[in-house]
Design a protein around this motif. Structure first.
Motif, short mmCIF file in Angstrom:
data_model
loop_
_atom_site.label_atom_id
_atom_site.label_comp_id
_atom_site.label_asym_id
_atom_site.label_seq_id
_atom_site.Cartn_x
_atom_site.Cartn_y
_atom_site.Cartn_z
N PRO A 120 33.21 20.39 58.56
CA PRO A 120 32.43 19.22 58.98
C PRO A 120 31.61 19.40 60.26
CG PRO A 120 34.62 18.55 58.26
CD PRO A 120 34.62 20.05 58.31
N VAL A 121 32.11 20.10 61.24
CA VAL A 121 31.40 20.22 62.52
C VAL A 121 30.06 20.95 62.36
CG1 VAL A 121 32.46 22.38 63.31
CG2 VAL A 121 31.75 20.66 64.99
N LEU A 122 29.92 21.77 61.33
CA LEU A 122 28.67 22.50 61.13
C LEU A 122 27.50 21.60 60.78
CD1 LEU A 122 29.90 25.66 59.19
CD2 LEU A 122 29.64 25.32 61.67
N LYS A 123 27.79 20.38 60.37
CA LYS A 123 26.74 19.42 60.00
C LYS A 123 26.24 18.62 61.20
CE LYS A 123 28.43 18.99 55.31
NZ LYS A 123 29.77 19.51 55.25
N GLU A 124 26.84 18.84 62.36
CA GLU A 124 26.45 18.12 63.56
C GLU A 124 25.04 18.53 64.00
OE1 GLU A 124 27.87 15.67 65.29
OE2 GLU A 124 29.53 15.59 63.85
N SER A 172 23.48 18.18 66.78
CA SER A 172 23.41 18.79 68.11
C SER A 172 23.78 20.28 68.06
CB SER A 172 24.30 18.04 69.10
OG SER A 172 25.65 18.04 68.66
N LEU A 173 24.73 20.66 67.21
CA LEU A 173 25.10 22.06 67.06
C LEU A 173 23.95 22.84 66.44
CD1 LEU A 173 27.32 24.27 67.23
CD2 LEU A 173 27.95 23.63 64.89
N GLN A 174 23.36 22.28 65.40
CA GLN A 174 22.24 22.95 64.73
C GLN A 174 21.04 23.09 65.67
OE1 GLN A 174 21.51 21.07 60.96
NE2 GLN A 174 23.67 21.19 60.39
N GLU A 175 20.81 22.06 66.45
CA GLU A 175 19.70 22.10 67.42
C GLU A 175 19.96 23.18 68.48
OE1 GLU A 175 17.81 19.24 70.82
OE2 GLU A 175 18.51 18.28 68.98
N ALA A 176 21.20 23.26 68.97
CA ALA A 176 21.55 24.25 69.99
C ALA A 176 21.32 25.68 69.50
CB ALA A 176 23.00 24.07 70.42
N TYR A 177 21.50 25.91 68.20
CA TYR A 177 21.31 27.23 67.63
C TYR A 177 19.91 27.43 67.05
CZ TYR A 177 26.10 28.83 68.26
OH TYR A 177 27.28 29.26 68.82
N GLY A 178 19.04 26.43 67.17
CA GLY A 178 17.67 26.56 66.70
C GLY A 178 17.53 26.63 65.19
N CYS A 179 18.39 25.92 64.48
CA CYS A 179 18.35 25.95 63.02
C CYS A 179 17.18 25.11 62.49
CB CYS A 179 19.65 25.40 62.45
SG CYS A 179 21.08 26.38 62.89
N THR A 180 16.48 25.67 61.52
CA THR A 180 15.42 24.92 60.85
C THR A 180 15.91 24.34 59.52
OG1 THR A 180 14.56 26.95 59.86
CG2 THR A 180 13.55 26.22 61.93
N PRO A 208 19.66 23.14 57.60
CA PRO A 208 21.04 22.81 57.99
C PRO A 208 22.05 23.93 57.77
CG PRO A 208 20.05 20.97 56.83
CD PRO A 208 19.08 22.12 56.74
N ASP A 209 22.04 24.59 56.61
CA ASP A 209 23.07 25.61 56.35
C ASP A 209 22.82 26.93 57.08
OD1 ASP A 209 20.99 26.60 54.80
OD2 ASP A 209 22.18 26.76 52.97
N GLU A 210 21.70 27.03 57.77
CA GLU A 210 21.37 28.21 58.56
C GLU A 210 22.40 28.44 59.68
OE1 GLU A 210 17.31 29.67 60.84
OE2 GLU A 210 17.38 27.68 59.95
N ILE A 211 23.08 27.39 60.09
CA ILE A 211 24.07 27.46 61.16
C ILE A 211 25.18 28.47 60.84
CG2 ILE A 211 25.44 25.49 60.33
CD1 ILE A 211 24.80 26.43 64.02
N VAL A 212 25.50 28.61 59.57
CA VAL A 212 26.60 29.51 59.18
C VAL A 212 26.32 30.93 59.63
CG1 VAL A 212 27.92 30.46 57.25
CG2 VAL A 212 27.29 28.03 57.25
#
Length: 132
Positions: free
Chosen positions: A81-85, A87-95, A97-101
């Protein structure tokens, strides 16, 4: 009837109802999965049967590493669940959503975390599951 089946417990209606309650609880299960590069555990929720089937479909019928990593990427994103946050995706510069993985985990960790989530869902040997 063989001796082996003679000794098997015959399930009653009460047993089957109790199993349903166990299965319902298992669907809400969470598991801490240690990730070495993060120096701690992340919390994964047991994926739905639909997500498990999607993951197996994404793996295809061969052992392509790219397909397995892509499938586990989907599984991990939907199960943690936390991967959908945002703020987390923004901090990692994701364009996407699933790019965070792939930004958060290295490939080995994707395989380990994905396998741990599959095992949590009752799929212990994904290679054999795909072949059958």
């Amino acid at each position: 009837m063989s001796k082996k089946t003679d000794k098997l417990k015959k399930l009653t209606l009460t047993d089957l109802i109790a199993k349903k309650e166990q299965k319902d609880k298992a669907k809400l299960a969470f598991k801490d999965i240690y990730v070495n590069s993060l120096g701690g555990a992340i919390v994964a929720q047991r994926p739905s049967d639909e997500v498990i089937l999607e993951t197996i479909d994404l793996m295809g019928n061969n052992d392509s590493a790219k397909e397995i990593v892509a499938a586990f990427k989907h599984l991990i994103y939907t199960s943690i669940p936390v991967l959908k946050e945002p703020s987390l995706q923004e901090a990692y510069g994701c364009t996407e959503p699933d790019e965070i993985v792939m930004k958060l985990f290295d490939i080995g960790e994707v395989l380990e975390v994905g396998a741990a989530i599959m095992e949590m869902a009752g799929v212990k040997d994904i290679g054999e599951t795909i072949k059958n």
